[in-house]
Design a protein around this motif. Sequence first.
Motif, mmCIF file in Angstrom:
data_model
loop_
_atom_site.group_PDB
_atom_site.id
_atom_site.type_symbol
_atom_site.label_atom_id
_atom_site.label_comp_id
_atom_site.label_asym_id
_atom_site.label_seq_id
_atom_site.Cartn_x
_atom_site.Cartn_y
_atom_site.Cartn_z
ATOM 1 N N SER A 2 43.481 53.040 48.378
ATOM 2 C CA SER A 2 42.175 52.729 47.811
ATOM 3 C C SER A 2 42.348 52.056 46.455
ATOM 4 C CB SER A 2 41.341 53.999 47.678
ATOM 5 O OG SER A 2 41.950 54.869 46.746
ATOM 6 N N LEU A 3 41.303 51.439 46.023
ATOM 7 C CA LEU A 3 41.301 50.702 44.762
ATOM 8 C C LEU A 3 40.546 51.532 43.731
ATOM 9 C CD1 LEU A 3 42.265 47.791 44.086
ATOM 10 C CD2 LEU A 3 39.949 47.033 44.527
ATOM 11 N N ASN A 4 41.201 51.925 42.641
ATOM 12 C CA ASN A 4 40.488 52.680 41.623
ATOM 13 C C ASN A 4 39.828 51.714 40.628
ATOM 14 O OD1 ASN A 4 42.333 51.985 39.522
ATOM 15 N ND2 ASN A 4 43.633 53.724 40.025
ATOM 16 N N ARG A 5 39.067 52.252 39.694
ATOM 17 C CA ARG A 5 38.308 51.415 38.763
ATOM 18 C C ARG A 5 39.213 50.486 37.952
ATOM 19 N NH1 ARG A 5 33.080 51.898 35.918
ATOM 20 N NH2 ARG A 5 33.241 50.627 34.051
ATOM 21 N N THR A 6 40.318 50.990 37.449
ATOM 22 C CA THR A 6 41.238 50.187 36.639
ATOM 23 C C THR A 6 41.793 49.015 37.437
ATOM 24 O OG1 THR A 6 41.838 52.173 35.395
ATOM 25 C CG2 THR A 6 43.303 50.287 35.199
ATOM 26 N N GLU A 7 42.182 49.282 38.683
ATOM 27 C CA GLU A 7 42.709 48.222 39.538
ATOM 28 C C GLU A 7 41.622 47.205 39.892
ATOM 29 O OE1 GLU A 7 46.079 50.969 41.779
ATOM 30 O OE2 GLU A 7 44.039 50.842 42.609
ATOM 31 N N LEU A 8 40.400 47.697 40.140
ATOM 32 C CA LEU A 8 39.275 46.814 40.437
ATOM 33 C C LEU A 8 38.988 45.899 39.249
ATOM 34 C CD1 LEU A 8 36.930 45.951 42.293
ATOM 35 C CD2 LEU A 8 35.574 47.786 41.266
ATOM 36 N N ILE A 9 38.974 46.442 38.056
ATOM 37 C CA ILE A 9 38.734 45.646 36.850
ATOM 38 C C ILE A 9 39.810 44.578 36.693
ATOM 39 C CG2 ILE A 9 38.764 45.762 34.312
ATOM 40 C CD1 ILE A 9 37.268 48.488 34.662
ATOM 41 N N ALA A 10 41.055 44.941 36.916
ATOM 42 C CA ALA A 10 42.154 43.981 36.799
ATOM 43 C C ALA A 10 42.007 42.842 37.809
ATOM 44 C CB ALA A 10 43.496 44.684 36.987
ATOM 45 N N LYS A 11 41.639 43.169 39.048
ATOM 46 C CA LYS A 11 41.485 42.136 40.076
ATOM 47 C C LYS A 11 40.297 41.232 39.790
ATOM 48 C CE LYS A 11 43.966 44.122 43.863
ATOM 49 N NZ LYS A 11 44.368 43.548 45.103
ATOM 50 N N ILE A 12 39.185 41.816 39.346
ATOM 51 C CA ILE A 12 38.012 41.005 39.009
ATOM 52 C C ILE A 12 38.323 40.098 37.830
ATOM 53 C CG2 ILE A 12 35.668 41.101 38.056
ATOM 54 C CD1 ILE A 12 35.223 43.561 39.841
ATOM 55 N N ALA A 13 39.005 40.625 36.833
ATOM 56 C CA ALA A 13 39.375 39.821 35.659
ATOM 57 C C ALA A 13 40.225 38.625 36.090
ATOM 58 C CB ALA A 13 40.122 40.676 34.645
ATOM 59 N N GLU A 14 41.159 38.863 36.995
ATOM 60 C CA GLU A 14 42.030 37.789 37.476
ATOM 61 C C GLU A 14 41.242 36.749 38.281
ATOM 62 O OE1 GLU A 14 45.619 37.296 40.708
ATOM 63 O OE2 GLU A 14 45.496 39.182 39.587
ATOM 64 N N LYS A 15 40.432 37.208 39.240
ATOM 65 C CA LYS A 15 39.687 36.291 40.115
ATOM 66 C C LYS A 15 38.642 35.477 39.345
ATOM 67 C CE LYS A 15 40.887 37.531 44.466
ATOM 68 N NZ LYS A 15 41.307 36.666 45.506
ATOM 69 N N ALA A 16 37.957 36.119 38.402
ATOM 70 C CA ALA A 16 36.880 35.456 37.674
ATOM 71 C C ALA A 16 37.355 34.825 36.365
ATOM 72 C CB ALA A 16 35.761 36.452 37.386
#
Length: 94
Positions: A2-16
């Motif tokens: 699963s994706l936790n909040r920290t990992e989600l933030i990192a992925k969104i930061a990278e994609k956007a």
Amino acid sequence: MSLNRTELIAKIAEKAELSKADADKAIAGLQDVLIESLQAGEPVKITGLMSIERTERAARKGRNPRTGEEIQIPAGYGVKISAGSTLKKAVASK
């Protein structure tokens, strides 16, 4: 996995192409808007992704699993999340 909040933030930061701090603010803002809207009874629809709405739960009888004693469960609210068409298609194609 699963994706936790920290990992989600990192992925969104990278994609956007945002800083992690800005991505965290965006997630926090989304969370606040969802909570405020659902508390007011307003559904939230992100076309293609998902629909979120507050649902009512009627009062009902239940049982205490430890004692077996019958208890009254009060009426309340829940949340219903439905996948949108884009999300359904993306998941089905994998």
